[in-house]
Design a protein around this motif. Structure first.
Motif, PDB file in Angstrom:
ATOM      1  N   ASP A  90       0.864  -1.170   0.000  1.00 34.52           N
ATOM      2  CA  ASP A  90       0.000   0.000   0.000  1.00 34.52           C
ATOM      3  C   ASP A  90       0.898   1.216   0.000  1.00 34.52           C
ATOM      4  OD1 ASP A  90      -2.770  -1.003   0.248  1.00 34.52           O
ATOM      5  OD2 ASP A  90      -1.968  -2.012   2.012  1.00 34.52           O
ATOM      6  N   LEU A 145      -0.511  -0.519  -4.349  1.00 38.70           N
ATOM      7  CA  LEU A 145      -1.976  -0.595  -4.202  1.00 38.70           C
ATOM      8  C   LEU A 145      -2.506   0.812  -3.943  1.00 38.70           C
ATOM      9  CD1 LEU A 145      -1.921  -3.767  -1.896  1.00 38.70           C
ATOM     10  CD2 LEU A 145      -2.149  -3.694  -4.395  1.00 38.70           C
ATOM     11  N   ARG A 159     -12.560   6.664   5.138  1.00 45.78           N
ATOM     12  CA  ARG A 159     -11.405   6.694   4.227  1.00 45.78           C
ATOM     13  C   ARG A 159     -11.407   7.928   3.331  1.00 45.78           C
ATOM     14  NH1 ARG A 159     -10.037   0.633   2.061  1.00 45.78           N
ATOM     15  NH2 ARG A 159      -7.920   1.426   2.066  1.00 45.78           N
ATOM     16  N   LYS A 192      -8.534   1.792  -7.271  1.00 48.94           N
ATOM     17  CA  LYS A 192      -9.377   1.064  -6.314  1.00 48.94           C
ATOM     18  C   LYS A 192     -10.375   1.998  -5.655  1.00 48.94           C
ATOM     19  CE  LYS A 192      -6.210   1.463  -2.334  1.00 48.94           C
ATOM     20  NZ  LYS A 192      -5.248   0.777  -1.456  1.00 48.94           N
ATOM     21  N   HIS A 193     -11.357   1.593  -4.944  1.00 47.00           N
ATOM     22  CA  HIS A 193     -11.894   0.255  -4.733  1.00 47.00           C
ATOM     23  C   HIS A 193     -13.157   0.204  -5.570  1.00 47.00           C
ATOM     24  CE1 HIS A 193      -9.719   1.625  -1.119  1.00 47.00           C
ATOM     25  NE2 HIS A 193      -9.248   0.396  -1.097  1.00 47.00           N
ATOM     26  N   ARG A 203     -19.014  -1.989   5.456  1.00 44.43           N
ATOM     27  CA  ARG A 203     -18.375  -2.057   4.134  1.00 44.43           C
ATOM     28  C   ARG A 203     -18.287  -3.475   3.591  1.00 44.43           C
ATOM     29  NH1 ARG A 203     -11.750  -1.404   4.388  1.00 44.43           N
ATOM     30  NH2 ARG A 203     -11.379  -2.554   6.304  1.00 44.43           N
ATOM     31  N   MET A 236      -8.623  -2.888  -8.370  1.00 43.52           N
ATOM     32  CA  MET A 236      -8.982  -3.638  -7.160  1.00 43.52           C
ATOM     33  C   MET A 236     -10.478  -3.464  -6.906  1.00 43.52           C
ATOM     34  SD  MET A 236      -7.781  -3.196  -3.176  1.00 43.52           S
ATOM     35  CE  MET A 236      -6.035  -3.263  -3.457  1.00 43.52           C
ATOM     36  N   TYR A 239     -15.183  -4.139  -1.217  1.00 45.13           N
ATOM     37  CA  TYR A 239     -15.769  -5.078  -0.258  1.00 45.13           C
ATOM     38  C   TYR A 239     -17.287  -5.216  -0.385  1.00 45.13           C
ATOM     39  CZ  TYR A 239     -11.479  -5.244   2.566  1.00 45.13           C
ATOM     40  OH  TYR A 239     -10.211  -5.465   3.013  1.00 45.13           O
ATOM     41  N   ASP A 271     -10.051  -7.007  -3.135  1.00 45.09           N
ATOM     42  CA  ASP A 271      -9.546  -6.429  -1.899  1.00 45.09           C
ATOM     43  C   ASP A 271      -9.320  -7.587  -0.923  1.00 45.09           C
ATOM     44  OD1 ASP A 271      -8.744  -4.763   0.131  1.00 45.09           O
ATOM     45  OD2 ASP A 271     -10.401  -3.348  -0.092  1.00 45.09           O
ATOM     46  N   TRP A 272      -8.586  -7.307   0.134  1.00 47.49           N
ATOM     47  CA  TRP A 272      -8.201  -8.355   1.074  1.00 47.49           C
ATOM     48  C   TRP A 272      -9.411  -8.787   1.926  1.00 47.49           C
ATOM     49  CZ3 TRP A 272      -4.829  -6.592  -2.001  1.00 47.49           C
ATOM     50  CH2 TRP A 272      -3.516  -7.021  -2.028  1.00 47.49           C
ATOM     51  N   SER A 397      -4.767   0.734   6.206  1.00 44.11           N
ATOM     52  CA  SER A 397      -3.713   0.142   5.382  1.00 44.11           C
ATOM     53  C   SER A 397      -2.859   1.199   4.685  1.00 44.11           C
ATOM     54  CB  SER A 397      -4.333  -0.789   4.341  1.00 44.11           C
ATOM     55  OG  SER A 397      -5.298  -0.089   3.570  1.00 44.11           O
ATOM     56  N   GLU A 475      -9.591   3.910   8.131  1.00 47.01           N
ATOM     57  CA  GLU A 475     -10.194   2.763   7.450  1.00 47.01           C
ATOM     58  C   GLU A 475     -10.882   1.886   8.492  1.00 47.01           C
ATOM     59  OE1 GLU A 475      -7.445   0.499   5.097  1.00 47.01           O
ATOM     60  OE2 GLU A 475      -8.805  -1.218   4.982  1.00 47.01           O
TER      61      GLU A 475
END
Ligand code: BGC
Length: 732
Positions: A90, A145, A159, A192-193, A203, A236, A239, A271-272, A397, A475
């Motif tokens: 990131d 990222l 964010r 992103k996102h 989210r 990316m 969520y 996304d993670w 992040s 975040e």
């Protein structure tokens, strides 16, 4: 490696080449053919290697390979075919601190994305991206990222500080240029996102509902512009759910809009912790990121099992690989491998962070010429905001710290992954920078502001009181309202009542309310100003810098003015769960309320008067903008500096009506620097999509008169001029 110390003219030329070519400068023209050729040579087992990656952080659930660099992620390469591993870090504001995983090693902390947007300066955005990209390489990563271009749809969004603005044109252009800058280092950047992850509350399960027209005319347009300009190797997905499916499993969003309609060639990474089933692959997701944060590893070998002998699925797996390889080849990751020992120009990078901070600071109020501080002031009371400690940084992040980590960590009250601690960055503190500029003849005191009576006593004794007030965003968690926490609103009101020369310096993620505004002499919005933030703030206070930032978001006068006075999901979602929900929990986030009328467009539609409008900002000089004309898709205006000192402003052109229908859309902007008395003719190209509606699967412009106005901001506009335009329809 390209040096950052290039002149503005050189940078413009460089960006023009990169952007006009619509390909990164590093593009190997036959990247797609090479990708196809490599993919053909792969065995089936090799074909699933790059379809998933791990989180490259300790205790993330998987063994970290030796060649990985500790950071967000790692994707194994295919050495037999010369395909390098992907090493991901990131984010857009600098190489992230990654919860301290790399020991004391930090990076250059840029100001927040919103501060960068407040510069309205795409060349600076390019340089900022280039700087972060250079540090990304130097630290051993080849994927950044970055490129968070989600629109600020609600000022409480956790964010917002990472994102740019509430406007698709401003966010798309600045996002695109910063991506192009990052990728000029032969690395991959994301955008992103994707898409509509505009709030942190719920989210991971909230379902955004929005019509296709409103989607295409608002956030999707920001993504499209950023992709056209920046040409990122990867997108990316987000969520949230979008009109039902999760975005990472949305065939409509990924296959139809992104890949078919827009012809996007790169790969979609999740996304993670955003993948819930292997079916996401068939819906258009190309890569499962940080796979141990999902309930299961759905990609990798599982894909082969699920594809079996199904030809369509097998060809989809090939497509996933070609897209990943295209990103690798078109950015030259194989030809310009990251090698140890690349040097970081620390002083140059910090100077650039300072430039972003100085250009991004917005002067919101300046009564009786309170700023710049008068030379005659003999005593200054500095109060609050940890001004003696460091600069506030946003959580999550994207958080960046310099070497040695945070200057201070204040318990943030949250229990989520990212929001345990409100963190301050190292660098010259605002207090030290003020002391330095004030000189020895001026008494500068500091009080924390924890005790109002003590702060008031100091303020009363001083010629000037400067109150630093902070609002932290992170975040994983939204701000429940727009107040300044920990009683800072009451502190400012009390100090301002004690000293009429009270200056407020805000470090906030985005908009806040200011119940004390009328009592103050001046207000500066410094956002999260990064490693050089203390110096930048002091340089504006003392007049070494003439403020030129313009608000990239509307500051509302009350929560009631927002499309959602209560944030969707606020009462149902647990703020300590990092946006996750209980099994089966549902929340609808209804964006059809404001539709594509995000931010200032909503305010114009509703007739609400904001506290400060989008595009607003004062200067120590004055500007006049005149002579708007619109011809052949271009708007031209003359901007003049009518005041007594050099400064910069932003020419802003808005569409204000089509026929009899009033509207408000930013259609062109240009930052202009002018010496005292100087003037300049500025020309801006108008993107026709900003004049059109999305209708029946196409952009559509009705045949009518289009009225344009030029303004200081979205509200202070010139009388409109009208031009007749023919009807037009075209595909995205
Ligand atoms: C964030 C992404 C980030 C990823 C990897 C997620 O929590 O939403 O923006 O890139 O983590 O760290």
């Amino acid at each position: 490696m390209r040096k950052l110390a290039v002149s503005a003219a050189m940078t413009s030329a460089l960006i023009a080449t990169a952007v006009a070519a619509k390909e990164p400068t590093s593009t190997n023209a036959d990247a797609w053919q090479r990708a196809a050729a490599t993919e053909k040579k792969m065995t089936d087992t090799e074909r699933v290697v790059m379809t998933s990656g791990i989180t490259a952080l300790p205790n993330a659930g998987e063994k970290i390979p030796e060649d990985a660099v500790l950071g967000a992620g790692y994707v194994a390469g295919i050495p037999r075919l010369g395909v390098p591993a992907l090493k991901e870090t990131d984010a857009g504001l600098g190489v992230s601190w990654a919860l301290g995983a790399r020991g004391n090693e930090g990076a250059t902390a840029l100001p927040s994305g919103m501060a960068l947007a407040a510069t309205w300066n795409q060349e600076l955005a390019y340089q900022a991206g280039q700087m972060v990209g250079a540090e990304t390489r130097a630290k051993g990563f080849n994927v950044l990222l970055a490129g968070g271009v989600n629109l600020v749809r609600d000022p409480r969004g956790g964010r917002n500080f990472e994102y740019f603005s509430e406007d698709p044109l401003l966010s798309g252009i600045l996002g695109g240029y910063s991506i192009a800058g990052a990728q000029s280092n032969h690395i991959i950047s994301t955008v992103k996102h994707f898409a509509f992850n505009n709030q942190e509350t719920a989210r991971k399960f909230g379902n955004v509902t929005i019509s296709e027209a409103a989607a295409r005319e608002s956030e999707l347009l920001a993504f499209k512009l950023a992709i056209e300009i920046g040409n990122p190797g990867s997108v990316m997905c987000s969520y949230n759910r979008l009109n039902g499916p999760y975005t990472c499993g949305s065939e409509w969003l990924l296959q139809k809009v992104l890949k078919r309609d827009w012809g996007y060639k790169g790969f979609v990474m999740s996304d993670w912790g955003a993948v819930y089933e292997p079916g996401f692959a068939w819906a258009g997701l190309d890569h499962q990121s940080g796979r141990s944060s999902d309930p299961q590893v759905y990609f990798a070998d599982q894909l082969l099992t699920d594809a079996g002998t199904d030809a369509k699925r097998k060809s989809r797996i090939s497509d996933m690989n070609r897209r990943i390889l295209w990103a690798v080849y078109s950015n030259g990751l194989d030809r310009f491998p990251v090698l140890p020992g690349e040097k970081i120009d620390k002083a140059g990078h910090e100077a650039l962070a300072g430039e972003v901070a100085r250009q991004g600071i917005v002067l919101l109020r300046n009564e009786r010429g309170a700023l710049p501080l008068a030379a005659g002031a003999k005593s200054i009371a500095v109060i609050g905001g940890f001004a003696d400690t460091g600069m506030l940084s946003g959580g999550g992040s994207s958080q960046v710290h310099g070497d040695g980590g945070p200057a201070a960590m204040i318990p943030g009250g949250g229990r989520g992954l990212f929001n345990g601690w409100e963190q301050y960055q190292r660098g010259t503190t605002p207090l030290a920078a003020i002391r330095k500029r004030a000189g020895q003849d001026v008494t500068v005191t500091y009080r924390t502001g924890n005790y109002i009576a003590e702060a008031v006593e100091q303020a009363r004794k001083a010629d000037v009181a400067i109150v630093f007030a902070n609002q932290w965003q992170s975040e994983g968690r939204d701000n429940p309202d727009l107040s300044l926490p920990r009683g800072q609103d009451a502190l400012i009101a009390a100090v301002a009542a004690a000293n009429p020369n009270t200056v407020v310096v805000l470090q906030t993620g985005s908009a806040v309310l200011m119940p004390w505004l009328d009592q103050t002499a001046a207000v500066l919005e410094a956002w999260y100003p990064g490693v050089q933030g203390g110096e930048a703030i002091a340089s504006v206070l003392f007049g070494d810098t003439n403020p030129s930032g313009r608000l990239p978001v509307t500051f509302p006068a009350s929560l009631e003015q927002l499309p959602h006075p209560v944030l969707p999901g606020h009462t149902e979602a647990d703020p300590d769960k990092n946006g996750a929900g209980a099994p089966g929990q549902q929340v609808t986030i209804d964006y059809n309320v404001d539709g594509s009328d995000v931010g200032y467009r909503w305010f114009a539609r509703q007739g609400h008067k904001p506290l400060f409008p989008f595009g607003y900002g004062l200067s120590y000089t004055n500007f006049a903008t005149s002579g708007l004309s619109v011809k052949g898709g271009k708007a031209t205006v003359t901007v003049q500096n009518t005041g007594g000192r050099a400064g910069a402003t932003v020419a802003q052109v808005y569409l204000v009506a089509r026929g009899k229908a009033a509207t408000r859309r930013l259609v062109g902007f240009q930052r202009v620097s002018l010496d005292a008395g100087a003037s300049k003719i500025v020309t801006m190209t108008i993107d026709l999509r900003l004049l059109a509606d999305w209708k029946d699967g196409r952009w559509s412009m009705p045949r009518t008169t289009y009225y344009f106005a030029v303004g200081e901001n979205a509200e202070a506009l010139s009388s409109p001029i009208g031009i007749r335009l023919p009807a037009k329809r075209w595909a995205d």
